[in-house]
Design an enzyme around this catalytic site. Structure first.
Site, PDB file in Angstrom:
ATOM      1  N   GLN A   1      27.469  33.720  50.056  1.00  0.00           N
ATOM      2  CA  GLN A   1      27.902  32.965  48.881  1.00  0.00           C
ATOM      3  C   GLN A   1      29.102  33.628  48.209  1.00  0.00           C
ATOM      4  OE1 GLN A   1      26.518  29.954  47.069  1.00  0.00           O
ATOM      5  NE2 GLN A   1      26.327  29.748  49.267  1.00  0.00           N
TER       6      GLN A   1
ATOM      7  N   ASN B   1      18.030  37.615  48.747  1.00  0.00           N
ATOM      8  CA  ASN B   1      18.314  37.728  50.174  1.00  0.00           C
ATOM      9  C   ASN B   1      19.774  38.171  50.304  1.00  0.00           C
ATOM     10  OD1 ASN B   1      19.176  37.131  52.881  1.00  0.00           O
ATOM     11  ND2 ASN B   1      17.417  35.785  53.112  1.00  0.00           N
TER      12      ASN B   1
ATOM     13  N   GLY C   1      26.250  32.063  43.061  1.00  0.00           N
ATOM     14  CA  GLY C   1      27.083  31.081  43.748  1.00  0.00           C
ATOM     15  C   GLY C   1      28.423  30.821  43.106  1.00  0.00           C
ATOM     16  N   GLU C   2      28.459  30.778  41.774  1.00  0.00           N
ATOM     17  CA  GLU C   2      29.685  30.406  41.076  1.00  0.00           C
ATOM     18  C   GLU C   2      30.610  31.596  40.837  1.00  0.00           C
ATOM     19  OE1 GLU C   2      30.075  27.136  39.855  1.00  0.00           O
ATOM     20  OE2 GLU C   2      28.060  26.343  39.529  1.00  0.00           O
TER      21      GLU C   2
ATOM     22  N   ILE D   1      21.975  23.011  48.852  1.00  0.00           N
ATOM     23  CA  ILE D   1      23.343  22.548  49.065  1.00  0.00           C
ATOM     24  C   ILE D   1      24.135  23.525  49.936  1.00  0.00           C
ATOM     25  CG2 ILE D   1      23.392  21.209  46.937  1.00  0.00           C
ATOM     26  CD1 ILE D   1      24.937  23.476  45.610  1.00  0.00           C
ATOM     27  N   GLY D   2      23.394  24.425  50.581  1.00  0.00           N
ATOM     28  CA  GLY D   2      24.028  25.421  51.428  1.00  0.00           C
ATOM     29  C   GLY D   2      23.856  26.832  50.929  1.00  0.00           C
TER      30      GLY D   2
ATOM     31  N   LYS E   1      21.764  38.897  52.629  1.00  0.00           N
ATOM     32  CA  LYS E   1      22.573  38.248  53.665  1.00  0.00           C
ATOM     33  C   LYS E   1      23.132  36.922  53.155  1.00  0.00           C
ATOM     34  CE  LYS E   1      22.365  37.023  58.591  1.00  0.00           C
ATOM     35  NZ  LYS E   1      21.493  37.040  59.793  1.00  0.00           N
TER      36      LYS E   1
ATOM     37  N   PHE F   1      29.790  21.658  45.878  1.00  0.00           N
ATOM     38  CA  PHE F   1      30.620  22.478  44.983  1.00  0.00           C
ATOM     39  C   PHE F   1      30.690  21.901  43.572  1.00  0.00           C
ATOM     40  CE2 PHE F   1      32.564  22.483  49.296  1.00  0.00           C
ATOM     41  CZ  PHE F   1      32.006  23.669  49.724  1.00  0.00           C
TER      42      PHE F   1
END
Length: 763
Positions: free
Chosen positions: A663, A656, A729-730, A471-472, A658, A245
């Site tokens: 995220q 993607n 992501g953010e 990182i996931g 999914k 994170f």
């Protein structure tokens, strides 16, 4: 076959159309079966174990460290401020190399919990007990514990964050409707499940470090600088990361102690931070405060926005949590002025936490817009639609793509917003007051350069190789999809290897840029490998296609096919056998021609100096979102539960869906934590983080997370990235907290401007 080399497994994934498919994660099965190779789980014979000793004062100096009892208890090495480790300063992420020695154990104490010694023993238990017996004598100094202890005019103005156009002060004075309010966000922490730490092992003058990392190349450079060895002699390995994170993108000074101890002892040394140290030894989101003044017409059209804000930083480093990061982008106003102060307190230097700057910035402006909506009697959704800007006034550039209006309207339709009464306290279910709130958010498109290698094996399989990390967020998966499409093979036949600084270069996995950067690099490398393979098939004298007079071949489904149906049709593996090749390797990068020198390449992979912001070029490029939240507040007890969230996003092409939806939902859940739970509590006497554990620092659990519906309204944006994606992501966390706060106001009639929203603020 190691976990790094395992192939994708996605059932009936097709050929040539992997990007855009809802494929499952490459690393999902590895993680749930315990096969994923996390850095700190490595086992070494003769490894020693290290424990850090924390300072127990918030400011002052170390006078002496008594190690006798620790050595008697079994410590085999103790490092203190008296030890000269011979370390040099490392290059910063902005590319500067300070002069002088680097002291990871300084005599000066700047915050409670700072490391004052490193104890190494044969076992973790022995090291823990020996560390407990270290006796430190201090000379204490006065402490400024947190931002709340400082006056409004404390700190220095960050000139780089001053933004202005028009005459905001005069326009505000003349505005018929005025809103003025103060908003505050507390410290927040990453609270990752995987602790920080590292294992260091020397082989002669070569250093290998296994550590959870969002940026292995920059960390390798840091170790190289600290220990004065070539970067080629440093290897940082981090194939999987159990939560970062933003906290695992950079090295921290105490990390230098572990290789130093390993070199002195001539054996591997392992350090894993304790849970309290994961709150004390690296910074989370800094506490912020901001005052917003909105001037508007009687129908809610903005005339002026005035922002004055502040964020805390440490006494030895500067990390601003930019309270004006989102504010000037969200709404069209002819007059704007924003200013931020940076205030030093006795804390570890804060750092990046998901949605840095934008999350607290959105809390202020989106709460204030809700207050303006009620002041003029306009629906909170409508007031946002009325004030959408037609371009970016900060850069005076058009938006590349901005589908925030579509996010608001489609999100509202899915949520059922048209059924919302305007009046607070007008919706209830028995003793539960029900409220609906809306807020928007943004995150910039950050572009950079990447490098990737494509290896084609003798069996015809394709391997993607890069030092980029997962990182996931799904790096393994989207890079396999990219290579499959560019090379013309099923995604099941693609393997991915990541997370090693000895592999091709990559920027940090942060700022929502890695997917856009690395899909571009992989696409370029895979396309080049495809063309090289076709060229060999056409020109090699032993090729089945030699002499067929074709100027091209089709590579699809792992088979090479000429235009004529009666010509040979062979697999990649069959071609390689025919021409006597055991494979093919192609490496490509996206660096421009004037950045191909070794120095420029090193700068690109190990600093942020080559990153390009959202307004580089002809357009202003950002991801956008709109959140709609429903809350239920117990009228008697003041407890708040989020019962439903609908969020709509403009993030361009989804590589993607999914993984993207996962995220977004993860960011939304962290936004629930920001709104209702997360708050770093600080002892005013010494600056100690009181709730430095996962029992007292509250984060949302499964029971706190409602049904979350996410919607994509984006279209491909090829200005943002080669394939048209923007960061995902953010942005998910940005705007969630004010949407919930606005829903709480609608439910209760009480406006909470100080996060988190707790029952004592409602009763």
């Amino acid at each position: 076959m190691t976990p790094l080399d395992m192939p994708m497994k996605h059932g009936d994934a097709g050929d040539g159309a992997s990007i855009g498919q809802r494929l499952s994660r490459h690393d999902g099965k590895l993680k749930i079966t315990g096969s994923a190779d996390y850095a700190l789980e490595r086992q070494f014979e003769h490894a020693a174990y290290a424990v850090l000793v924390p300072a127990t004062i918030g400011a002052g100096r170390v006078v002496s460290v008594d190690t006798a009892a620790a050595l008697a208890a079994g410590a085999i090495l103790v490092l203190t401020p008296e030890d000269d480790l011979g370390l040099a300063q490392a290059t910063t992420f902005t590319g500067q190399r300070p002069e002088g020695a680097f002291l990871p154990l300084p005599h000066e104490i700047r915050f409670d919990g700072q490391s004052v010694a490193l104890v190494v023993a044969e076992s973790l238990e022995a090291a823990t007990e020996a560390a407990r017996r270290i006796k430190v004598t201090y000379e204490a100094a006065p402490v400024t514990a947190s931002l709340v202890q400082t006056p409004e005019d404390a700190g220095t103005v960050g000139e780089q964050f001053n933004v202005a156009w028009g005459d905001a002060q005069a326009a505000y004075a003349d505005a018929p409707v005025k809103i003025e309010a103060d908003y505050h966000t507390p410290r927040e922490y990453h609270a990752a499940m995987e602790p920080h730490g590292l294992i260091a092992k020397w082989d002669g003058d070569r250093l290998t470090v296994w550590q959870p990392s969002q940026w292995v190349h920059a960390m390798a450079r840091n170790y190289s600088d600290w220990f004065g060895i070539p970067m080629e002699d440093v290897r940082v390995v981090s194939p999987y990361v159990g939560g970062g994170f933003g906290s695992k993108g950079f090295n921290y000074g105490w990390e230098a102690l572990v290789p130093a101890a390993a070199r002195r002892l001539g054996r591997p040394v392992k350090l894993a931070l304790s849970r309290p140290q994961n709150f004390n030894l690296y910074g989370g989101r800094a506490s912020t405060r901001q005052t917003l003044k909105l001037g508007a017409t009687k129908d809610g059209m903005l005339q002026s926005i005035l922002l004055t804000g502040a964020s805390e930083t440490s006494t030895y480093g500067v990390w601003p949590e930019q309270v004006g990061a989102a504010t000037p982008l969200m709404y069209g106003t002819p007059n704007y002025r924003g200013q931020q102060r940076i205030v030093q307190v006795n804390t570890v230097t804060p750092g990046a936490l998901r949605g840095p700057g934008k999350a607290p910035s959105a809390f202020g402006i989106e709460s204030a817009m809700d207050e303006l909506a009620y002041a003029v009697g306009v629906d909170p959704l409508e007031i946002r639609l009325r004030n959408q800007p037609d371009h970016d006034r900060m850069s005076n550039k058009p938006w590349s793509t901005r589908r925030l209006r579509e996010a608001l309207t489609e999100g509202a339709a899915a949520f059922g917003w048209d059924k919302r009464p305007m009046a607070p306290r007008s919706m209830r279910d028995g003793h539960q007051l029900i409220g609906w709130g809306v807020a928007t958010g943004t995150f910039p498109v950050i572009r950079n350069y990447g490098e990737a290698e494509i290896r084609v094996t003798a069996e015809g399989r394709v391997e993607v190789v890069s030092g980029a990390t997962d990182i996931g967020q799904g790096t393994y998966t989207v890079l396999a999809q990219t290579a499959a499409d560019a090379f013309g093979v099923p995604v099941d036949e693609v393997s991915v290897r990541l997370g090693d600084s000895s592999l091709p270069g990559s920027p940090v996995a942060g700022g929502s840029k890695l997917a856009g950067v690395m899909t571009g690099a992989v696409h370029k490398a895979a396309t080049a490998a495809r063309e090289e393979l076709i060229g060999l098939a056409l020109t090699h004298p032993d090729s089945p296609f030699h002499g067929i007079e074709a100027n091209t071949l089709e590579l699809k489904g792992g088979r090479l096919t000429p235009p004529r149906a009666d010509a040979p049709n062979v697999t990649v593996a069959e071609l390689l056998r025919a021409i006597g090749r055991d494979g093919l390797t192609v490496r490509r990068d996206t660096l421009p021609e004037d950045m191909q020198s070794p120095e420029e390449r090193k700068r690109a992979w190990t600093t942020m100096t080559t990153a390009q912001g959202p307004t580089v070029g002809d357009y202003s490029q950002h991801s956008w979102c709109a959140h709609f939240a429903e809350v239920r507040v117990d009228e008697d007890f003041g407890t708040v539960r989020v019962s439903r969230i609908v969020s709509a996003f403009d993030c361009g092409l989804l590589y993607n869906p999914k993984l993207v939806e996962s995220q977004w939902q993860g960011g939304i859940i962290m936004g629930i934590g920001m709104a209702l739970f997360e708050e770093g509590l600080v002892d005013a006497r010494n600056g100690r983080v009181v709730n430095n554990n996962l029992g007292d620092y509250l984060v949302p659990t499964n029971a706190d997370v409602p049904e979350i519906q996410v919607i994509s309204v984006g279209i491909p944006d090829t200005n943002a990235s080669l394939l048209g994606g923007k960061g995902v992501g953010e942005v998910g966390i940005v705007g969630v907290a004010p949407a919930i706060a606005n829903a709480v106001f609608h439910a209760t009639g009480k406006r909470v401007r100080d996060l988190p929203i707790t029952l004592e603020k409602l009763i």
